[in-house]
Design a protein around this motif. Structure first.
Motif, short mmCIF file in Angstrom:
data_model
loop_
_atom_site.label_atom_id
_atom_site.label_comp_id
_atom_site.label_asym_id
_atom_site.label_seq_id
_atom_site.Cartn_x
_atom_site.Cartn_y
_atom_site.Cartn_z
N ARG A 164 0.84 -1.20 0.00
CA ARG A 164 0.00 0.00 0.00
C ARG A 164 0.88 1.25 0.00
NH1 ARG A 164 -2.96 0.42 5.84
NH2 ARG A 164 -4.24 1.82 4.57
N ALA A 165 0.35 2.33 -0.56
CA ALA A 165 1.10 3.58 -0.69
C ALA A 165 0.95 4.39 0.59
CB ALA A 165 0.60 4.36 -1.90
N LEU A 166 1.71 4.03 1.62
CA LEU A 166 1.58 4.67 2.92
C LEU A 166 1.93 6.16 2.89
CD1 LEU A 166 3.00 1.89 5.25
CD2 LEU A 166 0.64 2.70 5.15
N ASP A 167 2.79 6.56 1.94
CA ASP A 167 3.15 7.97 1.87
C ASP A 167 1.98 8.85 1.45
OD1 ASP A 167 3.12 6.98 -0.71
OD2 ASP A 167 5.14 7.66 -1.23
N HIS A 168 0.91 8.24 0.95
CA HIS A 168 -0.27 9.01 0.54
C HIS A 168 -1.16 9.42 1.72
CE1 HIS A 168 1.05 7.60 -3.26
NE2 HIS A 168 -0.09 7.62 -3.90
N LYS A 169 -0.80 9.05 2.93
CA LYS A 169 -1.68 9.27 4.08
C LYS A 169 -2.15 10.72 4.22
CE LYS A 169 -3.60 7.85 8.03
NZ LYS A 169 -3.81 9.02 8.86
N PRO A 170 -1.32 11.74 3.96
CA PRO A 170 -1.85 13.11 4.04
C PRO A 170 -3.03 13.35 3.11
CG PRO A 170 0.54 13.16 4.05
CD PRO A 170 0.15 11.74 3.75
N TRP A 171 -3.00 12.76 1.91
CA TRP A 171 -4.14 12.88 1.01
C TRP A 171 -5.37 12.18 1.59
CZ3 TRP A 171 -1.88 11.66 -4.55
CH2 TRP A 171 -0.99 12.70 -4.91
N ILE A 172 -5.15 10.99 2.15
CA ILE A 172 -6.27 10.22 2.71
C ILE A 172 -6.92 10.97 3.86
CG2 ILE A 172 -6.89 8.06 3.85
CD1 ILE A 172 -6.18 7.78 0.86
N ASP A 173 -6.12 11.60 4.71
CA ASP A 173 -6.67 12.38 5.81
C ASP A 173 -7.58 13.50 5.30
OD1 ASP A 173 -5.34 10.82 7.68
OD2 ASP A 173 -3.65 12.22 7.88
N VAL A 174 -7.14 14.18 4.23
CA VAL A 174 -7.96 15.24 3.64
C VAL A 174 -9.23 14.67 3.04
CG1 VAL A 174 -8.05 16.93 1.77
CG2 VAL A 174 -6.04 16.83 3.26
N MET A 175 -9.11 13.54 2.36
CA MET A 175 -10.29 12.93 1.75
C MET A 175 -11.35 12.60 2.80
SD MET A 175 -8.65 10.30 -1.03
CE MET A 175 -7.10 10.71 -1.84
N TYR A 176 -10.91 12.02 3.90
CA TYR A 176 -11.91 11.66 4.91
C TYR A 176 -12.45 12.90 5.62
CZ TYR A 176 -14.35 9.36 8.68
OH TYR A 176 -15.34 8.96 9.56
N ARG A 177 -11.62 13.90 5.82
CA ARG A 177 -12.09 15.14 6.47
C ARG A 177 -13.28 15.72 5.71
NH1 ARG A 177 -7.66 18.86 5.94
NH2 ARG A 177 -6.68 17.51 7.48
N HIS A 178 -13.24 15.61 4.39
CA HIS A 178 -14.31 16.18 3.58
C HIS A 178 -15.33 15.13 3.16
CE1 HIS A 178 -12.40 20.06 3.53
NE2 HIS A 178 -11.26 19.52 3.11
N ARG A 179 -15.20 13.93 3.69
CA ARG A 179 -16.14 12.83 3.46
C ARG A 179 -16.27 12.47 1.98
NH1 ARG A 179 -14.98 13.01 8.15
NH2 ARG A 179 -16.36 12.45 9.89
N VAL A 180 -15.11 12.27 1.36
CA VAL A 180 -15.10 11.70 0.01
C VAL A 180 -15.83 10.36 0.04
CG1 VAL A 180 -13.56 10.61 -1.69
CG2 VAL A 180 -13.04 12.89 -0.78
N ARG A 181 -16.67 10.12 -0.94
CA ARG A 181 -17.48 8.89 -0.97
C ARG A 181 -16.85 7.80 -1.83
NH1 ARG A 181 -22.24 8.39 0.84
NH2 ARG A 181 -23.11 7.11 -0.84
N LEU A 182 -16.01 8.19 -2.78
CA LEU A 182 -15.55 7.23 -3.78
C LEU A 182 -14.13 7.55 -4.18
CD1 LEU A 182 -16.02 5.13 -6.13
CD2 LEU A 182 -17.01 7.03 -7.42
N THR A 183 -13.25 6.53 -4.24
CA THR A 183 -11.92 6.71 -4.82
C THR A 183 -11.68 5.61 -5.85
OG1 THR A 183 -10.57 5.33 -3.31
CG2 THR A 183 -11.10 7.58 -2.59
N LEU A 184 -10.88 5.95 -6.85
CA LEU A 184 -10.52 5.03 -7.92
C LEU A 184 -9.01 5.02 -8.06
CD1 LEU A 184 -13.17 6.15 -10.56
CD2 LEU A 184 -13.23 4.04 -9.23
N SER A 185 -8.41 3.82 -8.01
CA SER A 185 -6.97 3.66 -8.15
C SER A 185 -6.69 2.43 -9.01
CB SER A 185 -6.30 3.50 -6.77
OG SER A 185 -6.50 4.63 -5.97
N GLY A 186 -5.39 2.22 -9.30
CA GLY A 186 -4.97 1.06 -10.08
C GLY A 186 -3.72 0.45 -9.49
#
Length: 249
Positions: free
Chosen positions: A142-164
């Motif tokens: 998993r891309a653990l360095d992405h955690k700052p992005w994930i924190d922002v996503m959850y703060r704003h209640r993102v409903r859907l993410t798409l990755s590959g």
């Protein structure tokens, strides 16, 4: 929506024209894309994806949908777009590999972008290549360095993410930034089943609700203005299937 890794292994203009265009060129006029590390954009090695998507590679004059609307988009540049009552932010996870300072700066961009969209009443989604919510494979964790992005996503209640990236298929429960299944979390899809060899899983995270690594295909989604969405994985070879609907919250 193209989630990255469009061409193996050295994607210069000639490679996209020779290999990608015969297989996928018909999708290009409808395509919203994000560049990935290594196979799409490695400074000094692979730097033509942005030219290709803007119709600047000889033999492939068609432009991607977002390029027709916005003009040239450089590899790694973020953008966002509304589709009906949904707001999508597109981020290149290559920044974490090649320019971590820029990746951290994009965290502030994402925060502002999602805040404005949420204030406007939009439902939120984010597209980025290397998944944070994923099972390990022998090649990638998993891309653990992405955690700052994930924190922002959850703060704003993102409903859907798409990755590959992982060369298989996964769907999570609605998950928060602490790996917990919660009613207001984001449903994270990891779809990397477009043709290259598939990879088995080597871990079993509790937030994964569905996965398979034996089927090529694509994900078809229906997004509704009330924030609900449906999905159907369409196999082109292999037995894997996944379909369902998420309603509010």
């Amino acid at each position: 929506m193209g989630l990255g890794d469009f061409q193996y292994d050295t994607p210069r203009c000639a490679d996209y024209v020779k290999y990608w265009t015969p297989l996928w060129g018909g999708t290009k006029p409808k395509l919203y894309w994000v560049s990935a590390p290594n196979h799409d954009w490695q400074p000094g090695r692979n730097e033509d994806l942005d030219n290709f998507m803007n119709g600047q590679c000889p033999g492939a004059p068609a432009k991607a949908a977002i390029n027709r609307q916005r003009g040239f988009i450089g590899n790694g540049d973020p953008y966002s777009k509304d589709f009906g009552n949904w707001h999508f932010a597109f981020l290149s996870s290559a920044q974490w590999r090649y320019d971590p300072a820029k990746a951290h700066a994009l965290t502030a961009w994402l925060d502002g972008d999602l805040a404005a969209a949420r204030a406007a009443g939009k439902y939120l989604a984010v597209v980025y290549h290397e998944p944070y919510f994923t099972s390990n494979t022998g090649e990638h964790k998993r891309a653990l360095d992405h955690k700052p992005w994930i924190d922002v996503m959850y703060r704003h209640r993102v409903r859907l993410t798409l990755s590959g990236s992982q060369h298989n298929y996964e769907r999570t429960c609605p998950v928060n930034n602490k790996d917990q299944c919660v009613s207001d979390g984001m449903t994270a899809f990891q779809v990397s089943t477009g043709g290259i060899g598939l990879r088995p899983f080597t871990s079993s995270p509790p937030y994964i609700a569905k996965r398979f690594s034996n089927t090529h295909g694509f994900l078809r989604m229906t997004l509704r203005d009330n924030g609900s969405f449906s999905w159907n994985f369409v196999p082109t070879s292999g037995p894997g299937k996944d379909a369902g609907t998420r309603t509010l919250p």
